[in-house]
Design a protein around this motif. Structure first.
Motif, PDB file in Angstrom:
ATOM      1  N   PHE A 140       0.837  -1.198   0.000  1.00  0.00           N
ATOM      2  CA  PHE A 140       0.000   0.000   0.000  1.00  0.00           C
ATOM      3  C   PHE A 140       0.873   1.249   0.000  1.00  0.00           C
ATOM      4  O   PHE A 140       1.742   1.417   0.854  1.00  0.00           O
ATOM      5  CB  PHE A 140      -0.887  -0.028   1.245  1.00  0.00           C
ATOM      6  CG  PHE A 140      -1.788   1.170   1.407  1.00  0.00           C
ATOM      7  CD1 PHE A 140      -2.741   1.474   0.457  1.00  0.00           C
ATOM      8  CD2 PHE A 140      -1.697   1.980   2.526  1.00  0.00           C
ATOM      9  CE1 PHE A 140      -3.592   2.563   0.618  1.00  0.00           C
ATOM     10  CE2 PHE A 140      -2.544   3.062   2.700  1.00  0.00           C
ATOM     11  CZ  PHE A 140      -3.486   3.353   1.745  1.00  0.00           C
TER      12      PHE A 140
ATOM     13  N   GLU B 127      -0.735   8.815  -0.321  1.00  0.00           N
ATOM     14  CA  GLU B 127      -0.333  10.178   0.008  1.00  0.00           C
ATOM     15  C   GLU B 127      -0.462  10.403   1.522  1.00  0.00           C
ATOM     16  O   GLU B 127       0.237  11.227   2.097  1.00  0.00           O
ATOM     17  CB  GLU B 127      -1.283  11.129  -0.727  1.00  0.00           C
ATOM     18  CG  GLU B 127      -0.687  12.450  -1.073  1.00  0.00           C
ATOM     19  CD  GLU B 127      -1.777  13.414  -1.528  1.00  0.00           C
ATOM     20  OE1 GLU B 127      -1.414  14.547  -1.807  1.00  0.00           O
ATOM     21  OE2 GLU B 127      -2.953  13.035  -1.579  1.00  0.00           O
ATOM     22  N   ASP B 128      -1.360   9.646   2.147  1.00  0.00           N
ATOM     23  CA  ASP B 128      -1.614   9.794   3.586  1.00  0.00           C
ATOM     24  C   ASP B 128      -0.588   9.056   4.445  1.00  0.00           C
ATOM     25  O   ASP B 128      -0.680   9.095   5.665  1.00  0.00           O
ATOM     26  CB  ASP B 128      -2.985   9.194   3.953  1.00  0.00           C
ATOM     27  CG  ASP B 128      -4.113   9.990   3.353  1.00  0.00           C
ATOM     28  OD1 ASP B 128      -3.894  11.176   3.078  1.00  0.00           O
ATOM     29  OD2 ASP B 128      -5.190   9.413   3.156  1.00  0.00           O
ATOM     30  N   LEU B 129       0.312   8.361   3.817  1.00  0.00           N
ATOM     31  CA  LEU B 129       1.225   7.480   4.562  1.00  0.00           C
ATOM     32  C   LEU B 129       2.624   8.095   4.594  1.00  0.00           C
ATOM     33  O   LEU B 129       3.136   8.522   3.564  1.00  0.00           O
ATOM     34  CB  LEU B 129       1.226   6.134   3.867  1.00  0.00           C
ATOM     35  CG  LEU B 129       2.008   4.965   4.425  1.00  0.00           C
ATOM     36  CD1 LEU B 129       1.303   3.672   4.059  1.00  0.00           C
ATOM     37  CD2 LEU B 129       3.420   4.939   3.882  1.00  0.00           C
ATOM     38  N   ARG B 130       3.191   8.176   5.764  1.00  0.00           N
ATOM     39  CA  ARG B 130       4.542   8.750   5.889  1.00  0.00           C
ATOM     40  C   ARG B 130       5.465   7.739   6.556  1.00  0.00           C
ATOM     41  O   ARG B 130       5.039   6.972   7.419  1.00  0.00           O
ATOM     42  CB  ARG B 130       4.513  10.008   6.750  1.00  0.00           C
ATOM     43  CG  ARG B 130       3.715  11.158   6.165  1.00  0.00           C
ATOM     44  CD  ARG B 130       4.498  11.889   5.068  1.00  0.00           C
ATOM     45  NE  ARG B 130       3.794  13.073   4.641  1.00  0.00           N
ATOM     46  CZ  ARG B 130       2.814  13.097   3.735  1.00  0.00           C
ATOM     47  NH1 ARG B 130       2.431  11.974   3.176  1.00  0.00           N
ATOM     48  NH2 ARG B 130       2.227  14.227   3.397  1.00  0.00           N
ATOM     49  N   LEU B 131       6.734   7.824   6.164  1.00  0.00           N
ATOM     50  CA  LEU B 131       7.752   7.001   6.824  1.00  0.00           C
ATOM     51  C   LEU B 131       8.276   7.782   8.035  1.00  0.00           C
ATOM     52  O   LEU B 131       7.985   8.965   8.182  1.00  0.00           O
ATOM     53  CB  LEU B 131       8.881   6.699   5.835  1.00  0.00           C
ATOM     54  CG  LEU B 131       8.433   6.012   4.539  1.00  0.00           C
ATOM     55  CD1 LEU B 131       9.606   5.854   3.580  1.00  0.00           C
ATOM     56  CD2 LEU B 131       7.804   4.657   4.826  1.00  0.00           C
ATOM     57  N   TYR B 132       9.060   7.099   8.888  1.00  0.00           N
ATOM     58  CA  TYR B 132       9.576   7.764  10.092  1.00  0.00           C
ATOM     59  C   TYR B 132      10.688   8.730   9.688  1.00  0.00           C
ATOM     60  O   TYR B 132      11.733   8.312   9.173  1.00  0.00           O
ATOM     61  CB  TYR B 132      10.091   6.723  11.088  1.00  0.00           C
ATOM     62  CG  TYR B 132       8.971   5.946  11.711  1.00  0.00           C
ATOM     63  CD1 TYR B 132       8.244   6.473  12.768  1.00  0.00           C
ATOM     64  CD2 TYR B 132       8.589   4.709  11.214  1.00  0.00           C
ATOM     65  CE1 TYR B 132       7.186   5.775  13.331  1.00  0.00           C
ATOM     66  CE2 TYR B 132       7.527   4.008  11.762  1.00  0.00           C
ATOM     67  CZ  TYR B 132       6.832   4.554  12.827  1.00  0.00           C
ATOM     68  OH  TYR B 132       5.777   3.876  13.357  1.00  0.00           O
TER      69      TYR B 132
END
Lengths: 223, 298
Positions: free
Chosen positions: B81, B84-89
């Motif tokens: 998946f 755009e709503d997903l960010r990495l650390y």
């Protein structure tokens, strides 16, 4: 339950907070040194630093749950092969382990310092344990609110409430019949008010953790 | 019976100001579906339900044979998946993320991950907070592709990318498509991107799926017909004509059921057909949305 996955998530939280955890433990040890070596001023400074460290480590760990949503890393975590229950377990256990490590160190240290220092009456030990358990309960309240609400505002509200309750417990217990006198004695006395408050604190901790699991499993939106 | 990677049946989700209503969606294994809708149409909500991140109020969702959200942990083993709503650390490096994902997914392909690092011009030791938006999207894509998931779900992955980065991302996706077993759901409001890689198209608007089918079918069926209508002639009303625009003498009609016989019918009625023009996916999408909002029914 995928234990391996839960362990990885716990390790991840520990990894990202390793410097903060080290700093809190160092500050906690400093407070114990002040308690052990200082005079009256050292005792008060050490006590305040000790309580501050525990409140700070609790707030810091609870806020991680909030910032995960704000930073949108919660989406990253929740797309991993985990269930809601596994995520909640990892968050609660990981957080508790960090807080518990600091809390236990300070609990043992505090008891040892009071028992070891002639200037400090051993009768303070039950009172100190009540205060430390109240800090633990306050932390559980904050963690619970942070996980369930994922809101900075609500979590700060829980922090304020926890601190008000702490002060209320300190006032109520130290003014309870017989407790004040016992605190100044050289023997450890587990009076009725002390034991009653301790049980209430343990019950509150268990209730808050159980409630958090229950509410988290009913949650339907993770983004 | 077709093997379905994704199957939504009567799915609904109600929010205070938005309702996702009665979603039926079928994505056959091995196909690439472009999921197109304007902002706020319900694309992301549908995808979040697919991923188990949001639980539907009603209806059933099966992904790779698993009931969602109940069996989400099993399903997500095989879903990649990117959103755009997903960010990495941001404080961790890409190398840390690669190690973390590798420890979770036994299907991780390290050689392919390193190949993608070079192709995307990414540096493993760089912290996420120090890289551009385009590089972040590529990093997220790398972490997903190197797991070799059976189902790729891409929620607006090209939004905010510069043209070069967008083409690189799309190019890599094209390569992934070479694997027939890979299924992709690609959501976007950029129809050009979707047109490049999809073989199935689904349009969504105002929380409802308004049309779905194979891409070539859409492009074949939709036409814009330019007419010249003499003053004394009344143009015939033909089935499949969705919209009539243009000036009185030179109207332009849009149809979603074009057949060569339509042109003949116009000419038979005394109307001159000036041109029969194919439509782009974007034009089809916009015409479809407007038609449905005005109450049109297939």
């Amino acid at each position: 339950m995928n234990h391996a996955m839960v362990q990885r998530l716990i390790y991840k939280d520990w990894y990202f907070n390793r410097f903060a955890i080290t700093a809190y433990v160092a500050a906690g040890l400093l407070s114990l040194v002040a308690l052990a070596l200082g005079g009256e001023a050292g005792f008060y400074a050490g006590s305040i630093l000790l309580i501050t460290v525990l409140v700070a480590v609790g707030a810091h760990m609870a806020m991680i749950a909030v910032t995960e949503r704000r930073d949108q890393t919660l989406a990253f975590v929740m797309t991993l092969p985990i269930s809601t229950l596994e995520y909640t377990t990892a968050k609660i256990v990981g957080n508790l382990m960090i807080f518990f490590a600091a809390w236990t160190t300070l609990l043992v240290g505090t008891v040892a310092v009071i028992a070891g220092r002639q200037a400090l009456p051993d009768g303070l030990i039950p009172f100190a344990i009540v205060v430390l358990f109240q800090l633990f309960a306050g932390y559980c309240l904050m963690l619970s609110v942070a996980l369930v609400s994922e809101s900075q505002g609500w979590t700060i509200g829980a922090l304020v409430l926890g601190n008000l309750l702490l002060n209320g417990v300190i006032f109520a217990v130290s003014n309870a019949p017989g407790v004040g006198a016992n605190m100044k004695s050289d023997s450890i006395v587990w009076s009725q008010p002390i034991v009653g408050v301790l049980w209430a604190e343990v019950a509150a901790i268990l209730f808050l953790l159980g409630l958090t699991f229950y509410l988290q499993t009913r949650k339907t939106d993770f983004l | 019976m077709t093997d379905l990677a994704v199957h939504f049946e009567g799915v609904g989700k109600k929010y205070r100001h938005f309702t996702l209503d009665d979603i039926h969606l079928e994505l056959p294994t091995g196909s690439i579906m472009g999921f197109i809708g304007p902002n706020g149409a319900g694309k992301s909500t549908t995808i979040r339900i697919l991923m188990g991140l949001v639980h539907q109020d009603r209806g059933s969702v099966r992904v790779l044979g698993h009931a969602m959200p109940k069996d989400q942990a099993l399903a997500k083993q095989q879903i990649g998946f990117v959103s755009e709503d997903l960010r990495l650390y941001k404080t961790a490096t890409l190398a840390w993320h690669m190690g973390f994902i590798r420890s979770i997914y036994p299907t991780w392909d390290q050689a392919y991950a390193e190949q993608l690092l070079r192709r995307f011009d990414l540096k493993a030791e760089q912290r996420i907070k120090g890289i551009s938006h385009g590089q972040r999207v590529k990093a997220a894509l790398l972490l997903v592709l190197a797991r070799r998931p059976r189902l790729l779900v891409l929620d607006e992955p090209t939004t905010g990318l510069d043209p070069v980065a967008r083409q690189e991302v799309l190019g890599e996706l094209m390569e992934v498509l070479a694997d027939d077993e890979r299924t992709i759901l690609f959501s976007s409001h950029n129809t050009l991107d979707v047109e490049q890689i999809s073989d199935q198209i689904t349009f969504i608007d105002q929380g409802r799926i308004i049309d779905t089918g194979d891409k070539e079918g859409f492009l074949d069926r939709w036409r814009r017909i330019r007419l010249d209508v003499p003053a004394e002639v009344a143009p015939p009303v033909l089935p499949g004509v969705m919209k009539a625009g243009g000036s009185g003498r030179l109207p332009v009609v849009t149809t979603n059921r074009f057949e060569p016989a339509m042109a003949a019918a116009y000419q038979h009625a005394g109307v001159t057909v000036l041109a029969v023009e194919p439509m782009t996916l974007e034009e089809i999408f916009v015409a479809n949305v407007h038609w449905r909002r005005e109450g049109g029914i297939s």
